[in-house]
Design a protein around this motif. Structure first.
Motif, PDB file in Angstrom:
ATOM      1  N   LEU A 122     -17.550 -26.971  28.754  1.00 24.46           N
ATOM      2  CA  LEU A 122     -17.360 -25.944  27.790  1.00 24.46           C
ATOM      3  C   LEU A 122     -17.606 -24.450  28.488  1.00 24.46           C
ATOM      4  O   LEU A 122     -17.107 -23.419  28.342  1.00 24.46           O
ATOM      5  CB  LEU A 122     -18.332 -25.920  26.503  1.00 24.46           C
ATOM      6  N   SER A 126     -13.202 -21.509  29.508  1.00 25.72           N
ATOM      7  CA  SER A 126     -13.164 -20.781  28.361  1.00 25.72           C
ATOM      8  C   SER A 126     -12.124 -21.218  27.615  1.00 25.72           C
ATOM      9  O   SER A 126     -12.063 -21.335  26.447  1.00 25.72           O
ATOM     10  CB  SER A 126     -12.935 -19.318  28.706  1.00 25.72           C
ATOM     11  N   GLU A 127     -10.924 -21.616  28.111  1.00 23.30           N
ATOM     12  CA  GLU A 127      -9.659 -22.024  27.438  1.00 23.30           C
ATOM     13  C   GLU A 127     -10.214 -23.204  26.459  1.00 23.30           C
ATOM     14  O   GLU A 127      -9.918 -23.521  25.400  1.00 23.30           O
ATOM     15  CB  GLU A 127      -8.469 -22.456  27.963  1.00 23.30           C
ATOM     16  N   ALA A 129     -13.166 -24.385  25.728  1.00 25.65           N
ATOM     17  CA  ALA A 129     -14.327 -23.660  24.612  1.00 25.65           C
ATOM     18  C   ALA A 129     -13.275 -23.069  23.481  1.00 25.65           C
ATOM     19  O   ALA A 129     -13.965 -23.608  22.326  1.00 25.65           O
ATOM     20  CB  ALA A 129     -15.262 -22.604  25.065  1.00 25.65           C
ATOM     21  N   LEU A 130     -12.363 -22.368  23.592  1.00 21.87           N
ATOM     22  CA  LEU A 130     -11.533 -21.914  22.523  1.00 21.87           C
ATOM     23  C   LEU A 130     -10.934 -23.159  21.855  1.00 21.87           C
ATOM     24  O   LEU A 130     -10.764 -23.182  20.408  1.00 21.87           O
ATOM     25  CB  LEU A 130     -10.654 -20.748  22.783  1.00 21.87           C
ATOM     26  N   PHE A 132     -11.967 -25.966  21.533  1.00 28.00           N
ATOM     27  CA  PHE A 132     -13.156 -26.846  20.758  1.00 28.00           C
ATOM     28  C   PHE A 132     -13.391 -25.772  19.508  1.00 28.00           C
ATOM     29  O   PHE A 132     -13.747 -26.506  18.554  1.00 28.00           O
ATOM     30  CB  PHE A 132     -14.511 -26.908  21.556  1.00 28.00           C
ATOM     31  N   ILE A 133     -13.566 -24.503  19.541  1.00 29.58           N
ATOM     32  CA  ILE A 133     -13.723 -23.954  18.428  1.00 29.58           C
ATOM     33  C   ILE A 133     -12.688 -24.108  17.296  1.00 29.58           C
ATOM     34  O   ILE A 133     -12.990 -24.247  16.009  1.00 29.58           O
ATOM     35  CB  ILE A 133     -13.929 -22.390  18.740  1.00 29.58           C
ATOM     36  N   ALA A 134     -11.353 -23.884  17.874  1.00 23.83           N
ATOM     37  CA  ALA A 134     -10.085 -24.280  16.832  1.00 23.83           C
ATOM     38  C   ALA A 134     -10.293 -25.624  16.230  1.00 23.83           C
ATOM     39  O   ALA A 134     -10.151 -25.862  15.004  1.00 23.83           O
ATOM     40  CB  ALA A 134      -8.955 -24.219  17.614  1.00 23.83           C
ATOM     41  N   LEU A 136     -13.307 -27.272  15.714  1.00 24.29           N
ATOM     42  CA  LEU A 136     -14.397 -27.167  14.765  1.00 24.29           C
ATOM     43  C   LEU A 136     -13.781 -26.639  13.344  1.00 24.29           C
ATOM     44  O   LEU A 136     -14.482 -26.920  12.177  1.00 24.29           O
ATOM     45  CB  LEU A 136     -15.563 -26.324  15.023  1.00 24.29           C
TER      46      LEU A 136
END
Lengths: 231, 231
Positions: A122, A126-127, A129-130, A132-134, A136
């Motif tokens: 993560l 960074s892609e 990570a983003l 993963f945020i989506a 969540l």
DNA sequence: CTCCTGACCTGATATATATCAACTCAACCA
DNA sequence: TGGTTGAGTTGATATATATCAGGTCAGGAG
């Protein structure tokens, strides 16, 4: 009991998840080196509420239930997981505790990745990570639906929601044979088991559904949607 | 109506959030250039469920309620926001829609940051991204609490939970004067307004609380916790 | 001042839902 | 073979909770 295998070439691997599609080759390899596969029998627990959160799991075969345990009362089932879904826990990066339990509803397989490894990737990508945020946020949106259904709808609406959920999201068919018990279905609807059974019968009498044991057929989804909304 | 001011030196700025503490100077400056402050009067809406999600907001003064709107029934209040909290929405990186509404409970101020800017910084700074994930997970954990309280507790338990929440999380005092209406309090507990009022009276008669209008005093938090758990 | 409105409050009633008790039936086991 | 267990089911009953109807009261508008 649980059989553990380390198999770097397992057919159903986590990389089918769209979440992982932005990873570089070396990152995939790193994940591969640090994951292991576990087989579960029906009823076995893969995550236990209250215990330490150390791994994230990717479901590769079978069916799982995610549920909140209440000291005295029944459980509240949040959702059902099927291949190929990722399941972590909101304790990640917070307090490393499990806030729900996850159990197998049939013979199943899951792939575990150490959270340290997951966190490292993560941080690197960074892609990812983003994405993963989506992921969540998607869970979060579904939770709002659930919250409204459970608090603002009457039993009939909740049973209709559960049937629609199983048909549309899980089994993707109007006819399905489920491994969930009546208690599971009641937990999913936040209803007493007896009440759930009664409403199921009403729906059958009304001609909206047909069932025999654990084999269900949705006959009139239009009506089920109407019941879900009107209540 | 709403008064808009662009003030780069507003006293209460978003950087007080621990979330922002890992940003570099240039990133802070970039945020500063792309934020604007808005003042709200009581009752005014800052995010509207169903509309486009374009900004994230940081509350700098006042009090806000976050709630889910239901077509027919009452609203379900998820939580209350106070300075200095960040509020986005789960549509971020998913479908850019608002899944809840946010309204001011008193004269308030919020700082808006364009999501494009926010996303750019998330991409640049992985530590910030991880902090943001932790923040999302914290909200998620609280949502599970809420879910269990609303589905598995009776009215008395939910009212007790609401009172404890206000005292402990929001006003941080056993005595508080609230700007929430009885309907708001009922929405927060997922109870009919009349029932809420009745139970409030019971609690007063039982000596657990004291109140006069919107001014509350928790007299026996021990008892309130007992009621919350036993139900 | 008077009317009007909306929030707060109260009592009576209806209804949704859980709980309790009992029965069936299949699976398992001794 | 019979006994035991647990899931599923059904009916009767109790209870929690919403709804309805009415009432008070303070504040704003004419």
């Amino acid at each position: 009991m649980v059989e553990i295998t380390k198999d770097l070439n397992c057919e159903e691997c986590p990389f089918k998840l769209s979440l992982f599609k932005h990873l570089k080759q070396e990152e995939l390899a790193y994940l591969n080196e640090n994951r292991y596969e576990v087989h579960f029998n029906t009823g076995e627990t893969i995550f236990k509420q209250g215990s330490a959160l150390t791994h994230v799991a990717c479901l590769t075969r079978g069916l799982f239930k995610v549920y909140l345990e209440d000291r005295s009362k029944n459980n509240l089932m949040l959702r059902i997981l099927k291949p190929t879904e990722l399941i972590g826990g909101p304790g990640f990066l917070v307090d490393s505790k499990q806030y729900f339990s996850v159990a197998a509803l049939e013979r199943s397989t899951a792939c575990f990745i150490d959270l340290k490894v997951f966190e490292k990737i993560l941080r690197q990508n960074s892609e990812f990570a983003l994405q993963f945020i989506a992921y969540l946020n998607t869970i979060h949106i579904n939770l709002y639906d659930k919250l409204l259904s459970l608090t603002h709808k009457n039993m009939h609406g909740r049973v209709a929601d559960t049937l629609i959920y199983l048909s549309k999201q899980i089994y993707k068919s109007l006819n399905f044979e489920t491994t969930l018990s009546r208690q599971d279905l009641a937990d999913l609807s936040s209803i007493a088991k007896e009440s759930f059974i009664r409403i199921l019968k009403e729906f059958k009498d009304g001609g909206f559904i047909q069932f025999e044991g654990n084999s269900f057929q949705l006959k009139d989804t239009e009506a089920l949607h109407r019941i879900s909304k009107s209540s």
